[in-house]
Structure formats: structure tokens, C-alpha cells
Write a protein that holds these residues in place. Structure first.
Motif, PDB file in Angstrom:
ATOM      1  N   ASP A 173      41.121  12.033  -2.712  1.00 49.58           N
ATOM      2  CA  ASP A 173      40.819  12.243  -4.134  1.00 49.58           C
ATOM      3  C   ASP A 173      39.419  11.763  -4.481  1.00 49.58           C
ATOM      4  OD1 ASP A 173      43.459  13.238  -5.142  1.00 49.58           O
ATOM      5  OD2 ASP A 173      44.124  11.319  -4.342  1.00 49.58           O
ATOM      6  N   VAL A 174      39.039  10.627  -3.920  1.00 50.78           N
ATOM      7  CA  VAL A 174      37.725  10.059  -4.210  1.00 50.78           C
ATOM      8  C   VAL A 174      36.615  10.950  -3.650  1.00 50.78           C
ATOM      9  CG1 VAL A 174      36.226   8.136  -3.576  1.00 50.78           C
ATOM     10  CG2 VAL A 174      38.506   7.686  -4.466  1.00 50.78           C
ATOM     11  N   LEU A 175      36.790  11.435  -2.422  1.00 53.56           N
ATOM     12  CA  LEU A 175      35.776  12.317  -1.828  1.00 53.56           C
ATOM     13  C   LEU A 175      35.623  13.596  -2.635  1.00 53.56           C
ATOM     14  CD1 LEU A 175      33.779  12.978   0.413  1.00 53.56           C
ATOM     15  CD2 LEU A 175      35.678  13.876   1.771  1.00 53.56           C
ATOM     16  N   ALA A 176      36.717  14.124  -3.168  1.00 54.46           N
ATOM     17  CA  ALA A 176      36.625  15.321  -4.013  1.00 54.46           C
ATOM     18  C   ALA A 176      35.775  15.047  -5.247  1.00 54.46           C
ATOM     19  CB  ALA A 176      38.023  15.780  -4.414  1.00 54.46           C
ATOM     20  N   ALA A 177      35.914  13.846  -5.825  1.00 56.01           N
ATOM     21  CA  ALA A 177      35.100  13.483  -6.992  1.00 56.01           C
ATOM     22  C   ALA A 177      33.641  13.340  -6.610  1.00 56.01           C
ATOM     23  CB  ALA A 177      35.626  12.189  -7.608  1.00 56.01           C
ATOM     24  N   TYR A 178      33.361  12.730  -5.463  1.00 57.48           N
ATOM     25  CA  TYR A 178      31.974  12.613  -5.001  1.00 57.48           C
ATOM     26  C   TYR A 178      31.344  13.988  -4.799  1.00 57.48           C
ATOM     27  CZ  TYR A 178      32.011   7.554  -4.104  1.00 57.48           C
ATOM     28  OH  TYR A 178      32.031   6.191  -4.232  1.00 57.48           O
ATOM     29  N   ARG A 179      32.070  14.870  -4.165  1.00 62.03           N
ATOM     30  CA  ARG A 179      31.517  16.210  -3.921  1.00 62.03           C
ATOM     31  C   ARG A 179      31.273  16.948  -5.236  1.00 62.03           C
ATOM     32  NH1 ARG A 179      35.130  19.425  -0.058  1.00 62.03           N
ATOM     33  NH2 ARG A 179      33.318  20.806  -0.044  1.00 62.03           N
ATOM     34  N   LYS A 180      32.117  16.703  -6.228  1.00 60.61           N
ATOM     35  CA  LYS A 180      31.949  17.351  -7.523  1.00 60.61           C
ATOM     36  C   LYS A 180      30.707  16.845  -8.247  1.00 60.61           C
ATOM     37  CE  LYS A 180      34.350  18.145 -11.933  1.00 60.61           C
ATOM     38  NZ  LYS A 180      35.567  17.845 -12.726  1.00 60.61           N
ATOM     39  N   LEU A 181      30.408  15.559  -8.125  1.00 60.64           N
ATOM     40  CA  LEU A 181      29.292  14.998  -8.888  1.00 60.64           C
ATOM     41  C   LEU A 181      27.952  15.160  -8.193  1.00 60.64           C
ATOM     42  CD1 LEU A 181      28.155  11.941  -7.795  1.00 60.64           C
ATOM     43  CD2 LEU A 181      30.478  11.310  -8.448  1.00 60.64           C
ATOM     44  N   GLU A 182      27.943  15.473  -6.889  1.00 64.77           N
ATOM     45  CA  GLU A 182      26.704  15.473  -6.124  1.00 64.77           C
ATOM     46  C   GLU A 182      25.942  16.794  -6.186  1.00 64.77           C
ATOM     47  OE1 GLU A 182      28.028  12.375  -2.529  1.00 64.77           O
ATOM     48  OE2 GLU A 182      27.721  14.514  -2.109  1.00 64.77           O
ATOM     49  N   GLY A 236      23.027  19.535   1.093  1.00 63.83           N
ATOM     50  CA  GLY A 236      23.778  20.727   0.742  1.00 63.83           C
ATOM     51  C   GLY A 236      25.286  20.525   0.789  1.00 63.83           C
ATOM     52  N   ALA A 237      26.000  21.554   0.370  1.00 65.21           N
ATOM     53  CA  ALA A 237      27.455  21.480   0.317  1.00 65.21           C
ATOM     54  C   ALA A 237      28.045  21.528   1.718  1.00 65.21           C
ATOM     55  CB  ALA A 237      28.007  22.622  -0.522  1.00 65.21           C
ATOM     56  N   GLY A 238      29.118  20.782   1.898  1.00 68.14           N
ATOM     57  CA  GLY A 238      29.784  20.761   3.186  1.00 68.14           C
ATOM     58  C   GLY A 238      31.007  19.879   3.109  1.00 68.14           C
ATOM     59  N   GLU A 239      31.516  19.503   4.270  1.00 69.97           N
ATOM     60  CA  GLU A 239      32.727  18.703   4.323  1.00 69.97           C
ATOM     61  C   GLU A 239      32.540  17.350   3.643  1.00 69.97           C
ATOM     62  OE1 GLU A 239      35.784  16.790   7.688  1.00 69.97           O
ATOM     63  OE2 GLU A 239      34.021  17.977   8.303  1.00 69.97           O
ATOM     64  N   HIS A 240      31.331  16.794   3.730  1.00 69.06           N
ATOM     65  CA  HIS A 240      31.099  15.433   3.247  1.00 69.06           C
ATOM     66  C   HIS A 240      30.265  15.369   1.975  1.00 69.06           C
ATOM     67  CE1 HIS A 240      32.842  14.206   7.011  1.00 69.06           C
ATOM     68  NE2 HIS A 240      31.909  14.840   7.699  1.00 69.06           N
ATOM     69  N   PRO A 242      25.927  17.216 -11.101  1.00 65.76           N
ATOM     70  CA  PRO A 242      24.900  16.668 -11.996  1.00 65.76           C
ATOM     71  C   PRO A 242      23.957  15.658 -11.358  1.00 65.76           C
ATOM     72  CG  PRO A 242      27.057  15.750 -12.511  1.00 65.76           C
ATOM     73  CD  PRO A 242      27.288  16.849 -11.524  1.00 65.76           C
ATOM     74  N   LEU A 243      24.381  14.931 -10.318  1.00 65.67           N
ATOM     75  CA  LEU A 243      23.584  13.833  -9.775  1.00 65.67           C
ATOM     76  C   LEU A 243      22.876  14.262  -8.494  1.00 65.67           C
ATOM     77  CD1 LEU A 243      23.071  10.662 -10.130  1.00 65.67           C
ATOM     78  CD2 LEU A 243      24.727  10.431  -8.265  1.00 65.67           C
ATOM     79  N   HIS A 244      21.545  14.233  -8.536  1.00 64.31           N
ATOM     80  CA  HIS A 244      20.797  14.610  -7.334  1.00 64.31           C
ATOM     81  C   HIS A 244      20.674  13.412  -6.395  1.00 64.31           C
ATOM     82  CE1 HIS A 244      18.334  17.332  -4.998  1.00 64.31           C
ATOM     83  NE2 HIS A 244      17.553  16.303  -4.720  1.00 64.31           N
ATOM     84  N   VAL A 245      20.916  13.669  -5.115  1.00 61.70           N
ATOM     85  CA  VAL A 245      20.797  12.647  -4.075  1.00 61.70           C
ATOM     86  C   VAL A 245      19.734  13.110  -3.086  1.00 61.70           C
ATOM     87  CG1 VAL A 245      21.993  11.327  -2.298  1.00 61.70           C
ATOM     88  CG2 VAL A 245      23.229  12.052  -4.353  1.00 61.70           C
ATOM     89  N   THR A 246      18.742  12.253  -2.859  1.00 61.34           N
ATOM     90  CA  THR A 246      17.560  12.612  -2.084  1.00 61.34           C
ATOM     91  C   THR A 246      17.575  11.932  -0.721  1.00 61.34           C
ATOM     92  OG1 THR A 246      16.244  12.842  -4.104  1.00 61.34           O
ATOM     93  CG2 THR A 246      15.028  12.533  -2.058  1.00 61.34           C
ATOM     94  N   THR A 247      17.234  12.681   0.327  1.00 60.67           N
ATOM     95  CA  THR A 247      16.994  12.094   1.638  1.00 60.67           C
ATOM     96  C   THR A 247      15.497  11.806   1.754  1.00 60.67           C
ATOM     97  OG1 THR A 247      16.751  14.296   2.610  1.00 60.67           O
ATOM     98  CG2 THR A 247      18.929  13.288   2.712  1.00 60.67           C
ATOM     99  N   ILE A 248      15.140  10.731   2.469  1.00 66.09           N
ATOM    100  CA  ILE A 248      13.735  10.286   2.482  1.00 66.09           C
ATOM    101  C   ILE A 248      13.104  10.411   3.866  1.00 66.09           C
ATOM    102  CG2 ILE A 248      14.179   8.717   0.560  1.00 66.09           C
ATOM    103  CD1 ILE A 248      13.944   6.388   2.623  1.00 66.09           C
ATOM    104  N   ASP A 249      13.655  11.256   4.706  1.00 66.71           N
ATOM    105  CA  ASP A 249      13.197  11.362   6.097  1.00 66.71           C
ATOM    106  C   ASP A 249      11.693  11.571   6.216  1.00 66.71           C
ATOM    107  OD1 ASP A 249      15.970  12.283   5.621  1.00 66.71           O
ATOM    108  OD2 ASP A 249      16.079  12.329   7.809  1.00 66.71           O
ATOM    109  N   ARG A 250      11.110  12.378   5.355  1.00 68.13           N
ATOM    110  CA  ARG A 250       9.691  12.709   5.498  1.00 68.13           C
ATOM    111  C   ARG A 250       8.766  11.688   4.857  1.00 68.13           C
ATOM    112  NH1 ARG A 250       9.953  18.931   3.575  1.00 68.13           N
ATOM    113  NH2 ARG A 250      11.588  18.011   2.286  1.00 68.13           N
ATOM    114  N   SER A 293      30.688   3.540  -8.942  1.00 68.31           N
ATOM    115  CA  SER A 293      30.821   3.395 -10.396  1.00 68.31           C
ATOM    116  C   SER A 293      30.737   4.754 -11.088  1.00 68.31           C
ATOM    117  CB  SER A 293      29.724   2.466 -10.934  1.00 68.31           C
ATOM    118  OG  SER A 293      29.814   1.187 -10.366  1.00 68.31           O
ATOM    119  N   ILE A 294      29.796   5.575 -10.647  1.00 61.81           N
ATOM    120  CA  ILE A 294      29.670   6.922 -11.220  1.00 61.81           C
ATOM    121  C   ILE A 294      30.917   7.739 -10.891  1.00 61.81           C
ATOM    122  CG2 ILE A 294      28.315   9.045 -11.199  1.00 61.81           C
ATOM    123  CD1 ILE A 294      25.848   7.305 -10.578  1.00 61.81           C
ATOM    124  N   MET A 295      31.415   7.581  -9.667  1.00 62.91           N
ATOM    125  CA  MET A 295      32.639   8.276  -9.274  1.00 62.91           C
ATOM    126  C   MET A 295      33.807   7.879 -10.171  1.00 62.91           C
ATOM    127  SD  MET A 295      35.718   7.563  -7.572  1.00 62.91           S
ATOM    128  CE  MET A 295      35.362   6.106  -6.587  1.00 62.91           C
TER     129      MET A 295
END
Length: 531
Positions: free
Chosen positions: A116-125, A130-134, A140-148, A516-518
Motif C-alpha cells: 500500500d505504501v509503495l502504491a502511494a509513493y508511485r502515485k506522488l512521484e 521514470g515509471a516502473g516497478e519501484h 506532483p513531486l519531482h525527484v531528481t537524480t544527481i549523477d551528472r 511524511s509526504i506519503m
């Protein structure tokens, strides 16, 4: 008459307001004690070096002296602004691990398991991966990777971690949190992505009132029907069909106690009539501790760039022109999770790596944290599941007075033993070839600190909060030991829910902003199901 009144526009409250108002069917009032988040130091990711000690946007709480800290007081910055602590934090996005939420569900909180919690995370992200299993995309909430953009020293940390047995991880929010890698952060196009910027939109059915501090809840019998609040010199009231308390792990239990809900002895001591005696209000307060090693390096670090005035000017221009560079990132660039004992079922220690060092100062003495004048970096450990728990209580019927906060750090001997073991691991990590090659000197704790007793004493003298207070309005099915039920309704009171980090039954592994956002996302869903 409002359909919903939300008290607190922080990480959870902003999510609740956004979700309850998006259909246009419900009239929603959102009250925030602090100002608007239209502030350059909030919008610029690295600006939290300024807001860390800014009373205009920060509650700047201080605990009572902590016995486990040799009597030291712990400083707790918490957001007093639209977005709450998500507007002033270090932006690390870490969701906790499956075992955390299995524990919540096993405690009787049905519907709070990992599925249930993972479903909420996927909904808010709206995740860079990109979209996938995890992960989710389009939320609404953008999550940024900083690799570069990560500093080169961060790569050396990951290599050193591998050299001491921690595997590299390309996604610390993937199938497992275990491993060492680069942290994902809550930014969007070079700006901080707080819960407010993610969720709050101008809508005719959503009224947002800032600088409005709730003073007490209003009841008719056993039902909450409104809130009294102060706005400047004026006292006002608002009434609604349902009241949602999202004032955070300090503000939510404080307002409940001011309104007569809490331990009878606490309320009577300050002259407040007991409306509903509940010993759990303000109890079960949990937090994460951190302990640092500080190194001077032969290789350049962010100190090299951010200490001199011309370096500040250069990265400032880079940020203005491109929204990239050090000012667009968090200082906690790398880290990860490992098992202190291979026999453990899940990772139990979090690592942080910062390619920058600065001298931490007491509140009100240093308005802007400035880097050290030499190149250096921090490595840090933070146990994921401390056993020690504290409490908070109002010490006056005056709503302006901060509550008395007793975190009880290190009161459980197992917590100190765990940190000592992890401190030895940090020493081993610093000796790994990839980091040892660039280290000139270990400044803190220093090579003279070697034994368990010496590390224990240094931990008591230097460990500090990572600013993750949770649990003070614990969720659970039993009204005798918890404050809210699994749908986040306050036991014994109609028309009132608490939706924020205070409902955590136990602290999650890692940074608590994403959970907390979840909780806000899940709480809004419960309300709409009942509408």
C-alpha cells in the motif's frame, strides 16, 4: 463553513490540501503559522544554509538538556513556512524500506504494509528514473537524480564503500535501500521542490492563509468543529466538517494538549481542563542521531569552491544562468545503507557523505553556515532504528510558548553500543584506498580516539539530531496506547484526524521527509473514501 480545515501546510499538510482540493468539489481551508515560501533562500536548494537559523521560517526548537549527551541541548530546526520542513531541509529523498512498513502493519495498522505504501509513493512521484516497478512518473513531486552533477569526491566515497564490502547502488530507492550511491533529491529544474511547490495550486475552492497560528481546537461535545487561530494581533475562528491536524511532530501534540487532549497530569499542571485523557499524546517521540568524521583533504572539495568570495560569485552566476552547479544540489550528495552485522535481516545503519565541511555553531550565533577555509569532507553514520524514545509536553497554557522536549537520546544502552560499532566502521571506511589517497588528516574525532570508551564519550559530546522527529501522536488500533487509528482518526474524538510524521508508530529507516509526504497522500485518500 468549510468542508475541511487543515492546520499546517508542511510536508503532509500540503499533500492533504492538494489532494482534497483537486476535484473542485470540496471547500478547503489551509492554515499555516509561517509566511509564504516566496523566498530566494528557500527556492535555491543550497539555501538551507541560511534558513537553518532563520526564525522567520524556522521554529528553531531547542530540547531540554539531554543526559545521554552529557547535558547538552539539541537544536531542532523545523519549517514555519509554506512547505514546512520540506522548504528548509537537505532535500534527500529516501522512502524507508519494506521492513519498516511490515513492522507498522504487524503492530495492527492494517493497510500500512509495503504494498500500500509503495502504491502511494508511485502515485506522488514524478521521478527522473521514470515509471516502473519501484517509481512513479507524472505525480506532483519531482525527484531528481544527481549523477551528472555530483562532486568527484562523492564517487571516491562510493568506491571506498565497495572496498570495505558495501556494494554500489544505482538507485537507493530501488528494490532495496542497501548499498552506497548518490542520493536522489527533491528538486525540479534547479529549484527546491517542497511539498508546497509540488501540491499547492491556485484553486477557487482552496483558501491558503499564512501567518495564522492555531491556538486551540473548537468542540461541540465529542466532535471537533473548528479551530481558533491568531493572525497578527487578531484572534479568528474557522469551522469545518472535518479538522485535519498536520502541524508536525511537535505542533500536533502541542495543539492537542492545548485543546485538552493528552495526559491528564500534563494538562492539569498548566490549568487546562481535560477533555479527553490520552497518555500517548506527546509520547513515543523518536529521532535519528548522526555522528561525523571530519577530514582535511589534498584534493579539492566544495570548500574550495564555496569558501572564497570569487568562488561564491562564480557558482552564483552558474546557478542564475543555468540552474545547475553546487547551488542546485544538496550538501549530502552520497551515502547509503549497510548491515552492521551480516546476520541482520535488513540494513540498520545509514551513511552520509558531504564533499564540504563547516563548523556547526549554536543557534542565533551564525546566520549563515560558511564552509571551512580548507578542502575537506564529512563521512557520517546514523542508526536507522534507535530504541530510545522521548516525549514532549506543553509547559504553559500560552500557545506562544514552545513545549518542553525530552528526546532521551542514548537512554537505551543498545543505541550507544550501535553507534560505537558504526564509528569504528567509519574509521575503516576512511582507511579504504580510494579515500585514504586524498585524506591529509582526520580532524574529528582525531586519531587519538580509538577504543570503545573513547568513541562512546565522543559520541555523547558530538552526536546530533538529523532532524527527523516522529511518533508523538502514534498510530495504532488501541486507544489506550495510541492517538490515531489506522485511518488517522483521533481516538475518542469525531471529526478530527492527525496526518503528519507524528503518527509514525516507529521511525522509518533514513530520511523522513518522503514518508511524511506519503502519509499526507494516504491520509487524503482515507478522507476522500469517507466523503
Amino acid at each position: 463553513m468549510w468542508d475541511y480545515i487543515i492546520i499546517g501546510a508542511g510536508s503532509a499538510g500540503s499533500a492533504v490540501a492538494g489532494r482534497l482540493s483537486e476535484s473542485g468539489r470540496h471547500r478547503v481551508l489551509l492554515l499555516e503559522a509561517g509566511p509564504s515560501d516566496r523566498n530566494v533562500w528557500i527556492r535555491m536548494p543550497i539555501g538551507y544554509g541560511r534558513t537553518f537559523y532563520d526564525p522567520h521560517v524556522n521554529w528553531m526548537y531547542q530540547t531540554e538538556p539531554v543526559p545521554g549527551f552529557n547535558g547538552r541541548i539539541s537544536y531542532w530546526p523545523r519549517g514555519k513556512v509554506l512547505g514546512g520542513s520540506s522548504s528548509i531541509n537537505a532535500m534527500v529523498y529516501s522512502r524507508g524500506q519494506e521492513a519498516d512498513f511490515a513492522e507498522w502493519e504487524a503492530m495492527g495498522n492494517k493497510g500500512w504494509g509495503w504494498r500500500d505504501v509503495l502504491a502511494a509513493y508511485r502515485k506522488l512521484e514524478d521521478h527522473d528514473l521514470g515509471a516502473g516497478e519501484h517509481h512513479g512518473s507524472g505525480g506532483p513531486l519531482h525527484v531528481t537524480t544527481i549523477d551528472r552533477q555530483a562532486h568527484p569526491l562523492s564517487r571516491l566515497f562510493i568506491a571506498a564503500a565497495q572496498e570495505v564490502g558495501i556494494p554500489p547502488s544505482a538507485d537507493l530507492n530501488g528494490a532495496t535501500i542497501e548499498g552506497a550511491g548518490l542520493y536522489q533529491i527533491t528538486t525540479r529544474k534547479g529549484f527546491r521542490e517542497s511539498a508546497a511547490s509540488a501540491y499547492l495550486r491556485k484553486r477557487p475552492n482552496l483558501d491558503i492563509v499564512t501567518r495564522a497560528q492555531a491556538t486551540k481546537l473548537i468542540f461541540e461535545g465529542s466532535r471537533a468543529v473548528g479551530v481558533a487561530y491568531a493572525q497578527g494581533d487578531r484572534m479568528r475562528e474557522a469551522r469545518g466538517r472535518e479538522i485535519i491536524l498536520s502541524a508536525g511532530s511537535i505542533g500536533s501534540p502541542q495543539l492537542l494538549q492545548l485543546s485538552g487532549i493528552g495526559p491528564a497530569s500534563v494538562l492539569k499542571a498548566v490549568g487546562i481542563d481535560v477533555r479527553l485523557g490520552n497518555e500517548a499524546v506527546g509520547r513515543n517521540l523518536q529521532d535519528h542521531l548522526c555522528y561525523d568524521f571530519t577530514y582535511r583533504t589534498s584534493a579539492p572539495s566544495l570548500n574550495t569552491v564555496l569558501y572564497p568570495w570569487h568562488g561564491k560569485l562564480r557558482v552564483g552566476l552558474q546557478y542564475v544562468l543555468t540552474r545547475q552547479g553546487p547551488l542546485s544540489l544538496s550538501l549530502n550528495q552520497a551515502g547509503g545503507y549497510y548491515r552492521s552485522d551480516p546476520a541482520r535481516k535488513a540494513p540498520d545503519i545509514q551513511l552520509y557523505f558531504s564533499p564540504l565541511t563547516y563548523e556547526k555553531a549554536p543557534p542565533k550565533t551564525r546566520p549563515l553556515m560558511n564552509p571551512d577555509p580548507f578542502p575537506g569532507f564529512y563521512t557520517s553514520i546514523s542508526p536507522c532504528k534507535p530504541r530510545s524514545a522521548g516525549h514532549l509536553a506543553i509547559k504553559s497554557a500560552d500557545w506562544r510558548a514552545h513545549p518542553s522536549i525530552h528526546p532521551n537520546y542514548l537512554s537505551d544502552p543498545g543505541d550507544l553500543a550501535e553507534m560505537v560499532t558504526a564509528a569504528h566502521f567509519l574509521r575503516k571506511l576512511g582507511a579504504a584506498p580510494s579515500l585514504a589517497a586524498v585524506i591529509d588528516e582526520e580532524l574529528k574525532p582525531g586519531p587519538a580516539v580509538t577504543g570503545d570508551a573513547e568513541f562512546a564519550e565522543d559520541i555523547r559530546n558530538r552526536a546530533y539530531s538529523v532532524f527527523h522527529p516522529v511518533g508523538s501522536c502514534r498510530m495504532g488500533p488501541d486507544p489506550g496506547s495510541s492517538v490515531v487509528d489506522p485511518s488517522l482518526r483521533v481516538h475518542g474524538i469525531e471529526g478530527l484526524r492527525v496526518i503528519d510524521a507524528s503518527i509514525f508508530p516507529t521511525i522509518t529507516s533514513g530520511n523522513t521527509n518522503a514518508p511524511s509526504i506519503m502519509v499526507g497522500e494516504r491520509g487524503a485518500g482515507f478522507i476522500l473514501e469517507d466523503a
